[in-house]
Design an enzyme around this catalytic site. Structure first.
Site, PDB file in Angstrom:
ATOM      1  N   LYS A 480     111.350 -27.452 -18.839  1.00 14.29           N
ATOM      2  CA  LYS A 480     111.305 -28.876 -18.460  1.00 14.29           C
ATOM      3  C   LYS A 480     112.340 -29.586 -19.322  1.00 14.29           C
ATOM      4  CE  LYS A 480     108.020 -32.761 -18.532  1.00 14.29           C
ATOM      5  NZ  LYS A 480     106.614 -33.057 -18.839  1.00 14.29           N
ATOM      6  N   CYS A 530     113.274 -34.187 -15.813  1.00  8.73           N
ATOM      7  CA  CYS A 530     112.302 -35.219 -16.145  1.00  8.73           C
ATOM      8  C   CYS A 530     113.038 -36.290 -16.930  1.00  8.73           C
ATOM      9  CB  CYS A 530     111.205 -34.587 -17.006  1.00  8.73           C
ATOM     10  SG  CYS A 530     109.996 -35.763 -17.615  1.00  8.73           S
ATOM     11  N   SER A 531     112.675 -37.527 -16.721  1.00  5.60           N
ATOM     12  CA  SER A 531     113.226 -38.576 -17.570  1.00  5.60           C
ATOM     13  C   SER A 531     112.134 -39.613 -17.762  1.00  5.60           C
ATOM     14  CB  SER A 531     114.453 -39.212 -16.911  1.00  5.60           C
ATOM     15  OG  SER A 531     114.847 -40.328 -17.672  1.00  5.60           O
ATOM     16  N   GLY A 532     111.269 -39.360 -18.743  1.00  3.63           N
ATOM     17  CA  GLY A 532     110.119 -40.233 -18.925  1.00  3.63           C
ATOM     18  C   GLY A 532     109.469 -40.439 -17.572  1.00  3.63           C
ATOM     19  N   ASP A 538     117.850 -37.947  -9.084  1.00  7.18           N
ATOM     20  CA  ASP A 538     118.989 -38.197  -8.210  1.00  7.18           C
ATOM     21  C   ASP A 538     119.541 -36.870  -7.704  1.00  7.18           C
ATOM     22  OD1 ASP A 538     121.165 -37.217 -10.004  1.00  7.18           O
ATOM     23  OD2 ASP A 538     120.506 -38.856 -11.285  1.00  7.18           O
ATOM     24  N   GLU A 613      84.166 -27.344 -12.057  1.00  4.67           N
ATOM     25  CA  GLU A 613      85.487 -27.973 -11.885  1.00  4.67           C
ATOM     26  C   GLU A 613      86.590 -26.918 -11.840  1.00  4.67           C
ATOM     27  OE1 GLU A 613      84.875 -32.349 -14.004  1.00  4.67           O
ATOM     28  OE2 GLU A 613      85.126 -30.569 -15.270  1.00  4.67           O
TER      29      GLU A 613
HETATM   30  C1  DGJ Z   1     108.055 -37.865 -21.048  1.00  4.64           C
HETATM   31  C2  DGJ Z   1     107.641 -36.949 -19.957  1.00  4.64           C
HETATM   32  O1  DGJ Z   1     107.716 -37.594 -18.735  1.00  4.64           O
HETATM   33  C3  DGJ Z   1     106.249 -36.412 -20.259  1.00  4.64           C
HETATM   34  O2  DGJ Z   1     105.799 -35.634 -19.205  1.00  4.64           O
HETATM   35  C4  DGJ Z   1     106.303 -35.635 -21.536  1.00  4.64           C
HETATM   36  O3  DGJ Z   1     107.099 -34.498 -21.368  1.00  4.64           O
HETATM   37  C5  DGJ Z   1     106.844 -36.509 -22.641  1.00  4.64           C
HETATM   38  N1  DGJ Z   1     108.079 -37.133 -22.291  1.00  4.64           N
HETATM   39  C6  DGJ Z   1     107.033 -35.722 -23.910  1.00  4.64           C
HETATM   40  O4  DGJ Z   1     107.624 -36.443 -24.896  1.00  4.64           O
END
Ligand code: DGJ
Length: 729
Positions: A480, A530-532, A538, A613
């Site tokens: 990731k 992923c970016s936060g 994009d 669950e």
């Molecule tokens: C932002 C990501 O979107 C989260 O899923 C996680 O990986 C955190 N950063 C970790 O710092």
């Protein structure tokens, strides 16, 4: 023939299966735009153009006595600078003598077999089976010898046309570019157009907004150094009458991950111009004699079948012509569990193994160790940049940890945030000059971290080496790749003062090089961007990663809107979606139904789940795999709009042969004693008979589409339904 030329009329026409695009080398060799829309047989649409002597319009010098030819009122393929066109310019050149001028006239063109390439930027590609031709038109400014090369890629079957641009300094002195748009598209009459965009914010990315074009410039863009949470590099121009299923729609999707701009201008004569490319903010790029600058690619599509038709064109194309990862179609994506919402940074090797053991019973294939495993990293104030395992946490070492997970029959994944550095890190202490900080000023902190200066080759090399060292050291199946702040303090210690206007773009070029050297050299690893959350979702990123985290917001009810907006251009198989503790009142089954509109996984502490669950999760993981061929490769339909008033959100996937479909419904609101509601499905064979969830009884495609499936209203709030339709003949 995908590209035809009418020598007499001096027109060039690009043909896809259902669309035509025409340009003309017109008066005084200016390159005019004549048409883009449904296929036409006309080889010459010049009759579209009317010329008048318009008040205050300028005429190019060469037309002297002829007052009716003004670039201000002509549709162009690439708008010039200081030639009497007062609309948004495609280019701003500062010539070596200080003048701001580019009078580009068509000098030549060539038609090439196959898809053009860019040397510095990612592009879509042609597969062996695709019929693709490219066109390159060269515009030249005689006075400066600056050349602009307009590139067009024509994907006949896919109904896609791409555009890109190159600027070559053919003069003998340096010039500067302060604006360069990859696309200029002029519509002669745009008064009844709407502009659709995907604005948002952290946790609420890609919401959908539609606005009528009015007489000003509508700017959609980002100046955050990345394509951003706040806007997406994708816009639609559609007719005011266009709906989900009917009407004209033009899509424009920019393959770029940095600052971008889409500017839609409705001018004084109701002409509409759309420009798209790199955002000119703090962009000042020097080109020495002989040097070339490349602008990113725009992927264009046109549909007469409303937003659904347009989405299908992008989904099909981006599924096959964007990312070469084997996880696109050769290898099924795993069901993963991610440690973030389970433990945040408070974990060690023992805890991770326990989570994996519990997750195995939930049908999970892969454990992802998220943020917190490296350097000194117990909170988000330190450690970024030190990509070495923290053996106080991972006491057994990475190797042993991965082995333990593999021994459970599971795969192992790991998190990185390569582009960032913490002030409290060995990397920063050793190389403070690698961080983006303007000398003599304190840099803006965001999550208390600073961006590394990726425009520098030594920084790129460090990242390539340190990340690859981890990837090559253990049996890593998944990565990731995160970035958790916007760029500020744009400055590079590696560049002289006069080249600081290049840093934003050079950062992105550096990033692509780092990704090339890490991602493309590890074809067996599944990468997720992923970016936060979805702050850099994009197509350029999707060129590298087959999937991208949609949002940090895992609330399944919010996710209905997030998935809806994202689906306008990006297919389900790209959308990272997990089940987490977020949304306490929403049943696990409903969370799973929502996560199946994506790559599916978990983000919770599996050791806290009850046996019951865990069993539910196991069943959901099984269903995800069962429906994979429908959700990952089928056509996607938005059946309801979660932004409009309504009591439920519904969507549907249909296999290409229409033999199977998965209809998903989430009840978001139960009105007291309200009317019976029906979900009208789409995309089936009207006269075929379908079973619903394995029932012996069958229903016709026409019945399901025109009358709809009744939704049981005697259910708890936030219940969800999945209807698996199978053709029976
Ligand atoms: C932002 C990501 O979107 C989260 O899923 C996680 O990986 C955190 N950063 C970790 O710092």
């Amino acid at each position: 023939m995908a590209i035809t030329v009418n020598k007499q009329a001096k027109t060039i026409t690009l043909h896809t299966k259902h669309t035509s695009y025409q340009m003309k080398i017109g008066n005084l060799d200016y390159l005019l735009h004549l048409y883009y829309g449904p296929s036409i047989p006309d080889a010459d649409m010049s009759w579209q153009i009317m010329q008048y002597d318009r008040g205050f319009s300028g005429n190019p010098y060469e037309s002297r006595g002829e007052r009716t030819f003004s670039l201000d009122a002509q549709p162009q393929e690439f708008s010039t600078q200081q030639q009497g066109d007062f609309r948004a310019a495609s280019i701003q050149v500062v010539n070596s003598d200080g003048s701001y001028s580019f009078h580009g006239k068509a000098e030549s063109y060539q038609i090439l077999k196959g898809k053009y390439k860019l040397d510095t930027l990612p592009t879509v590609f042609a597969r062996d089976t695709d019929i693709v031709d490219s066109l390159e038109v060269t515009l030249v400014d005689q006075a400066s010898q600056v050349k602009v090369l307009l590139l067009y890629g024509v994907f006949e079957e896919a109904d896609i046309i791409t555009r890109a641009v190159k600027v070559v300094n053919g003069g003998d002195k340096p010039i500067h570019l302060s604006k360069i748009m990859s696309l200029c598209l002029d519509f002669l009459n745009g008064a009844d157009f709407d502009l659709v965009s995907l604005p948002g914010r952290y946790g609420q990315e890609r919401q959908v907004e539609r606005q009528a074009m009015t007489h000003h410039i509508h700017n959609i863009g980002s100046v955050r150094g990345s394509s951003s949470h706040q806007q997406n590099p994708f816009v639609i121009l559609c007719g005011r009458e266009t709906t989900e299923d009917y009407g004209r729609c033009y899509g424009f999707s920019l393959m770029y991950s940095g600052n971008f701009l889409a500017e839609a201008e409705l001018d004084q004569y109701d002409q509409l111009r759309l420009g798209m490319g790199i955002n000119p903010k703090q962009f000042f790029y020097q080109l020495k004699p002989g040097e070339t600058f490349e602008g990113p690619e725009v992927v264009m599509a046109f549909s007469m079948e409303g937003f659904t038709g347009l989405s299908h064109l992008y989904h099909d194309f981006y599924r096959t012509n964007l990312c070469r990862s084997k996880f696109v179609s050769q290898v099924e994506r795993p069901v993963l569990i991610n440690s973030w919402e389970a433990a945040f940074m408070d974990f060690d090797d023992v805890k991770l193994v326990k989570i994996a053991e519990a997750a195995k019973d939930m049908g999970v294939d892969l454990l992802v160790m998220d943020d917190g495993w490296f350097g000194k990293r117990d909170d988000d104030n330190s450690g970024l940049g030190d990509w070495v395992v923290n053996e106080n946490k991972i006491k057994c070492g990475l190797h042993k940890l991965v082995e333990q997970i593999n021994d459970l029959g599971m795969k192992f994944g790991i998190w990185f945030e390569p582009e960032m550095v913490s002030e409290d890190s060995d990397l920063y202490r050793a190389h403070p000059d690698w961080a983006m900080e303007i000398p003599g000023r304190h840099a803006v902190r965001s999550r208390n971290q600073i961006a590394l200066d990726l425009s520098r080759k030594d920084v790129q090399d460090y990242l390539i080496k340190s990340v690859n060292a981890i990837l090559d050291d253990a049996n890593i199946y998944y990565v990731k790749w995160d970035i958790n702040r916007s760029l500020t303090d744009i400055w590079s210690n590696g560049l002289p003062a006069q080249k600081q206007g290049e840093v934003y773009h050079r950062y992105i070029l550096g990033l692509y090089r780092v990704m090339d050297e890490i991602i493309l050299t590890h074809p067996d690893i599944l990468f997720e961007g992923c970016s936060g959350g979805g702050g850099r979702f994009d197509p350029a990123m999707l060129h590298y990663y087959p999937q991208y985290w949609v949002s940090d917001n895992n609330n399944p009810i919010d996710r209905l809107k997030l998935h809806y907006g994202t689906s306008f251009v990006y297919p389900t198989c790209t959308m990272g979606a997990h089940i987490s503790d977020s949304g306490r009142f929403v049943p696990l089954e409903t969370k799973a139904v929502v996560a199946m509109c994506g790559t599916f996984g978990y983000e919770l502490d599996a050791t806290h789940l009850t046996k019951e669950e865990q069993k539910i999760c196991r069943e959901q993981s099984r269903l995800f795999r069962k429906y994979y061929h429908i959700t990952f490769y089928g056509d996607f339909y938005r059946l309801t709009n979660p932004f409009a008033p309504g009591n439920m959100t519904a969507w549907q996937h249909v296999t290409k042969d229409k033999r199977e479909s998965l209809v998903s419904v989430v009840v978001t609101n139960l009105t007291c004693n309200g009317p019976q509601e029906y979900v009208k499905v789409k995309g089936l064979e009207p006269f075929a008979m379908y079973s619903v969830n394995g029932s012996q009884e069958t229903r016709s495609g026409a019945g399901l589409m025109n009358a709809g499936i009744p939704i049981n209203r005697e259910v708890p709030e936030y219940s969800a339904f999945q209807f698996h339709l199978v053709r029976k003949d």
